[in-house]
Design a protein around this motif. Structure first.
Motif, PDB file in Angstrom:
ATOM      1  N   PRO A  58      16.183 -46.695 -30.623  1.00 25.40           N
ATOM      2  CA  PRO A  58      17.044 -45.617 -30.114  1.00 25.40           C
ATOM      3  C   PRO A  58      18.045 -46.106 -29.081  1.00 25.40           C
ATOM      4  O   PRO A  58      19.229 -45.762 -29.142  1.00 25.40           O
ATOM      5  CB  PRO A  58      16.057 -44.645 -29.473  1.00 25.40           C
ATOM      6  CG  PRO A  58      14.756 -44.946 -30.071  1.00 25.40           C
ATOM      7  CD  PRO A  58      14.760 -46.379 -30.460  1.00 25.40           C
ATOM      8  N   PHE A  59      17.568 -46.923 -28.156  1.00 25.45           N
ATOM      9  CA  PHE A  59      18.429 -47.382 -27.071  1.00 25.45           C
ATOM     10  C   PHE A  59      19.606 -48.190 -27.603  1.00 25.45           C
ATOM     11  O   PHE A  59      20.764 -47.944 -27.253  1.00 25.45           O
ATOM     12  CB  PHE A  59      17.590 -48.225 -26.101  1.00 25.45           C
ATOM     13  CG  PHE A  59      18.360 -48.806 -24.964  1.00 25.45           C
ATOM     14  CD1 PHE A  59      18.959 -47.970 -24.033  1.00 25.45           C
ATOM     15  CD2 PHE A  59      18.483 -50.172 -24.812  1.00 25.45           C
ATOM     16  CE1 PHE A  59      19.662 -48.497 -22.974  1.00 25.45           C
ATOM     17  CE2 PHE A  59      19.184 -50.698 -23.749  1.00 25.45           C
ATOM     18  CZ  PHE A  59      19.773 -49.862 -22.840  1.00 25.45           C
ATOM     19  N   ILE A  60      19.310 -49.139 -28.483  1.00 25.42           N
ATOM     20  CA  ILE A  60      20.367 -49.988 -29.029  1.00 25.42           C
ATOM     21  C   ILE A  60      21.314 -49.158 -29.901  1.00 25.42           C
ATOM     22  O   ILE A  60      22.530 -49.356 -29.880  1.00 25.42           O
ATOM     23  CB  ILE A  60      19.743 -51.157 -29.823  1.00 25.42           C
ATOM     24  CG1 ILE A  60      18.803 -51.963 -28.929  1.00 25.42           C
ATOM     25  CG2 ILE A  60      20.819 -52.070 -30.389  1.00 25.42           C
ATOM     26  CD1 ILE A  60      19.461 -52.643 -27.765  1.00 25.42           C
TER      27      ILE A  60
ATOM     28  N   PHE B  33      15.838 -40.234 -30.436  1.00 24.20           N
ATOM     29  CA  PHE B  33      15.671 -40.843 -29.125  1.00 24.20           C
ATOM     30  C   PHE B  33      14.277 -40.728 -28.536  1.00 24.20           C
ATOM     31  O   PHE B  33      13.960 -41.394 -27.561  1.00 24.20           O
ATOM     32  CB  PHE B  33      16.690 -40.262 -28.156  1.00 24.20           C
ATOM     33  CG  PHE B  33      17.346 -41.328 -27.388  1.00 24.20           C
ATOM     34  CD1 PHE B  33      18.352 -42.066 -27.969  1.00 24.20           C
ATOM     35  CD2 PHE B  33      16.909 -41.658 -26.132  1.00 24.20           C
ATOM     36  CE1 PHE B  33      18.916 -43.103 -27.295  1.00 24.20           C
ATOM     37  CE2 PHE B  33      17.476 -42.699 -25.445  1.00 24.20           C
ATOM     38  CZ  PHE B  33      18.477 -43.420 -26.029  1.00 24.20           C
ATOM     39  N   VAL B  34      13.455 -39.855 -29.100  1.00 26.45           N
ATOM     40  CA  VAL B  34      12.145 -39.591 -28.488  1.00 26.45           C
ATOM     41  C   VAL B  34      11.307 -40.865 -28.256  1.00 26.45           C
ATOM     42  O   VAL B  34      10.752 -41.041 -27.177  1.00 26.45           O
ATOM     43  CB  VAL B  34      11.371 -38.541 -29.301  1.00 26.45           C
ATOM     44  CG1 VAL B  34       9.936 -38.437 -28.842  1.00 26.45           C
ATOM     45  CG2 VAL B  34      12.059 -37.194 -29.168  1.00 26.45           C
ATOM     46  N   PRO B  35      11.226 -41.802 -29.225  1.00 30.72           N
ATOM     47  CA  PRO B  35      10.371 -42.977 -28.984  1.00 30.72           C
ATOM     48  C   PRO B  35      10.743 -43.763 -27.731  1.00 30.72           C
ATOM     49  O   PRO B  35       9.892 -44.401 -27.129  1.00 30.72           O
ATOM     50  CB  PRO B  35      10.601 -43.842 -30.237  1.00 30.72           C
ATOM     51  CG  PRO B  35      10.995 -42.899 -31.273  1.00 30.72           C
ATOM     52  CD  PRO B  35      11.762 -41.815 -30.591  1.00 30.72           C
TER      53      PRO B  35
ATOM     54  N   VAL C  69      11.198 -41.021 -40.002  1.00 33.98           N
ATOM     55  CA  VAL C  69      10.611 -42.345 -39.780  1.00 33.98           C
ATOM     56  C   VAL C  69      10.357 -42.565 -38.291  1.00 33.98           C
ATOM     57  O   VAL C  69       9.308 -43.051 -37.883  1.00 33.98           O
ATOM     58  CB  VAL C  69      11.533 -43.452 -40.345  1.00 33.98           C
ATOM     59  CG1 VAL C  69      11.036 -44.826 -39.933  1.00 33.98           C
ATOM     60  CG2 VAL C  69      11.597 -43.352 -41.859  1.00 33.98           C
ATOM     61  N   MET C  70      11.346 -42.189 -37.464  1.00 35.44           N
ATOM     62  CA  MET C  70      11.200 -42.416 -36.023  1.00 35.44           C
ATOM     63  C   MET C  70      10.087 -41.552 -35.420  1.00 35.44           C
ATOM     64  O   MET C  70       9.425 -41.965 -34.477  1.00 35.44           O
ATOM     65  CB  MET C  70      12.517 -42.133 -35.288  1.00 35.44           C
ATOM     66  CG  MET C  70      13.629 -43.116 -35.588  1.00 35.44           C
ATOM     67  SD  MET C  70      13.188 -44.819 -35.309  1.00 35.44           S
ATOM     68  CE  MET C  70      13.340 -44.951 -33.546  1.00 35.44           C
ATOM     69  N   LEU C  71       9.943 -40.353 -35.939  1.00 35.77           N
ATOM     70  CA  LEU C  71       8.943 -39.458 -35.349  1.00 35.77           C
ATOM     71  C   LEU C  71       7.575 -39.587 -36.012  1.00 35.77           C
ATOM     72  O   LEU C  71       6.594 -39.050 -35.506  1.00 35.77           O
ATOM     73  CB  LEU C  71       9.422 -38.005 -35.434  1.00 35.77           C
ATOM     74  CG  LEU C  71      10.655 -37.684 -34.590  1.00 35.77           C
ATOM     75  CD1 LEU C  71      11.048 -36.229 -34.748  1.00 35.77           C
ATOM     76  CD2 LEU C  71      10.397 -37.981 -33.123  1.00 35.77           C
TER      77      LEU C  71
END
Lengths: 333, 315
Positions: free
Chosen positions: B192-194, B115-117, A48-50
């Motif tokens: 990602p950060f949170i 974490f990439v985003p 989902v994130m990628l």
């Protein structure tokens, strides 16, 4: 492997409390099923994130007729009978070609030159801003943080809290004044180079956070080392350069990287302060492609990929350095 | 070596802290302090168009700001945005952090990928999400054009379709689909950060505490609710304030994703500041708005500092 669930504790306390069959099932849960479920859940989160990045990459590789297809498809790999066939995939580099705009030039080493504005203008600008601002931020924050970590003087606490409070003022607020400042400087100083103004502005934006983080790193380095060196005749400056700085090198490196990535990704200040497009960076380049609605979507996606790829690669190579300074800074706001 | 030389050496050494601090002082003074004071001053003045002369007008700019419908609208947009942004991010991040806390072999790989985003710029992230909903060719465009979900499609993309059945122009609720989409995109960017912040907090909870709770007969969920949650609550608060601070000030994504549109339906406070100061060139009004936002931010930072100090004292 953690053992906190109550069934497992019952197992440890009284082995006869449960039948061997239940015991085997619990053991199976613990050793095999749970890791698999976890893997599955985390894999879904990762996908989902990628997904937006993957989807943009695929879009950047689509030929124009696939970009304009209705309804849109994820992969351009279908033929009339199948929804997915590897042989039918239609990928093309047309989007990238529109960004690179290669032009044959016999005088060049490779036989062609890149004439796309992203490469001839915007990316070199960003490279300059990010490099200069990251070096400046690391240097100045290291110097200031050393003083704030090692000396006690009047106004120290005020300075530390003050720079944090300033960080709370919205960026756009400052840009109102900086915009005027830039215009005045341009009028007053002959031979004034706006690009250095941009660099100073970026250093100013990065410094408060950087000072706090680097001070945190310096605080963890024992003073005894410097004191021993001073007894041996080392000056305070020598102690900073030859004892503290090398020990804090990982911390300083993480600040350098963070500042580099922040400046690389910055858009608003650069866009509003720099009067000419020739002084603007890569983020403006991408924004400019949206503004010219003529640009096709595969080219827009290609531009995004080109601009974000360096940052992602740097992040993947140095992720631990990133995480360290981030967590250090987050607690301080 | 003469005594004089020794003394001058001491002199330089005594001033060393000053020289080391000087560049930072100068730069922060010029780039952060001066502009802030300038804006505060500007908020009480009116800039005459044409001559550029500044006239003192007291609090007239603030009165003009607080009574303008643009301001109330964008305040409501910001409130809706922050509410959705904070609730979605905190709950998702907490869930993902709980998954990541169960260390398995691939956990570091997952952390890195998730974490990439975060390292992608706001502008690029906005463009990436915009490409999903561009008219006709975007992947999600058919979904948002579905009349049973979002009312009669006005135009083919949420980038052009305004909100339906709002209570009043001054209270733009329910929000336009574009604002909801903006929230989703912004959550994706900050998640990602949170997550990492919460994961860090979860890892400070000693396992002994959890084990003794388990011996006393607490189920996993009870332990989470009564042991873990209270222990990491201060850290959750810090994460929440970080989140809200970023949400109030972030403007890059609005720029590239919706450009404040359709109409003014995604114009949040920070975007309004941009459009007042840099496209309508109403400097006095923009300065008044920036003072308002700055006070909002300072309040948040004070709260963050206080809770994080309490947190550090607890561990």
């Amino acid at each position: 492997m953690k053992k906190t669930s109550d069934e497992q504790l019952v197992l440890q306390l009284d082995p006869n409390a449960v039948s061997p069959k239940t015991k085997a099932r619990l053991l199976y849960m613990r050793k095999v099923a749970r890791p698999w479920l976890l893997n599955l859940a985390l894999l879904i989160v990762c996908v989902v994130m990628l997904y937006p990045i993957i989807s943009t990459t695929i879009l950047s590789l689509k030929p124009p007729e696939e970009v304009r297809r209705k309804p849109p498809v994820f992969l351009p790999c279908d033929n009339p009978t199948q929804s997915f066939a590897l042989g039918a995939c239609r990928f093309s580099l047309e989007g990238y070609a529109r960004i690179f705009l290669l032009r044959p030039d016999p005088a060049s080493m490779f036989g062609f030159v890149v004439t796309g504005r992203l490469f001839s203008q915007y990316l070199p600008n960003t490279l300059f801003y990010a490099t200069a601002a990251a070096i400046g931020t690391t240097l100045f924050s290291g110097m200031a943080a050393y003083v704030l970590s090692r000396y006690r003087f009047r106004g120290r606490q005020f300075f530390l809290v003050g720079i944090l409070a300033l960080a709370g003022v919205p960026l756009l607020t400052m840009l109102l004044a900086l915009y005027q400042m830039n215009i005045n400087l341009r009028r007053l100083l002959p031979g004034y180079d706006e690009r250095w103004f941009m660099v100073i502005v970026y250093i100013g934006f990065e410094l408060p956070f950087a000072i706090w983080v680097v001070k945190g790193f310096f605080d963890t380095i024992p003073r005894e080392l410097e004191e021993a060196a001073k007894i041996d005749g080392c000056t305070p400056l020598g102690a900073l350069l030859w004892i503290v700085a090398p020990l804090a090198a990982p911390g300083l490196a993480s600040i350098f990287l963070l500042a580099y990535v922040n400046v690389w990704n910055e858009f608003i200040a650069n866009y509003l302060l720099m009067s000419k497009a020739t002084l603007r960076g890569a983020m403006y380049g991408v924004y400019d492609y949206i503004a010219q609605s003529l640009t096709s979507y595969n080219a827009l996606a290609a531009a995004c990929i080109i601009v974000m790829l360096p940052v992602i690669v740097v992040f993947l190579l140095t992720r631990n350095v990133f995480f360290r300074s981030m967590l250090e800074g987050a607690l301080k706001g | 070596m003469t005594p004089r030389k020794v003394r001058s050496g001491n002199f330089i050494a005594r001033l060393l802290p000053f020289w080391l601090l000087l560049p930072s002082l100068l730069i922060i003074g010029a780039i952060q302090l001066y502009p802030t004071l300038f804006s505060f001053l500007l908020s009480t003045q009116r800039v005459e168009s044409g001559t550029g002369r500044q006239l003192f007008v007291g609090l007239a700019n603030f009165r003009r700001l607080f009574t303008s419908s643009e301001f109330t609208q964008s305040l409501v947009h910001t409130a809706i945005f922050l509410l959705g942004y904070a609730i979605l991010t905190m709950s998702l991040a907490f869930g993902v952090a709980l998954l990541l806390k169960q260390r398995i072999r691939l956990t570091p790989v997952y952390i890195t990928l998730i974490f990439v985003p975060w390292v992608i710029s706001d502008v690029i992230a906005g463009v990436v999400w915009r490409l999903f909903v561009v008219p006709e060719y975007g992947q999600f465009s058919p979904f948002f054009a579905n009349p049973s979900l979002f009312g009669e499609p006005n135009g083919i993309s949420i980038l052009t379709s305004p909100a339906h059945n709002q209570i009043s122009p001054d209270f733009p609720f329910p929000p336009a689909p574009a604002l909801i989409f903006l929230i989703v995109a912004a959550v994706w960017k900050i998640l990602p950060f949170i997550t990492l912040l919460i994961l860090g907090a979860l890892q400070t909870v000693p396992t002994e505490v959890q084990e003794s709770a388990a011996i006393d007969g607490a189920t996993g969920l009870q332990a989470l609710r009564f042991i873990t949650l209270p222990l990491i609550l201060p850290m959750l608060t810090v994460a929440l304030f970080n989140l809200i601070l970023g949400g109030v000030n972030g403007v890059g994504m609005v720029f590239s994703l919706t450009g404040g549109g359709p109409g003014t339906s995604t114009e949040v406070l920070s975007y309004l500041l941009y459009s007042l100061g840099f496209s309508k060139l109403d400097f006095g009004l923009a300065a008044a708005l920036s003072v308002f936002i700055a006070i909002l931010n300072l309040g948040l930072i004070t709260l963050t500092l206080r809770t994080s100090r309490a947190y550090e004292e607890n561990i």
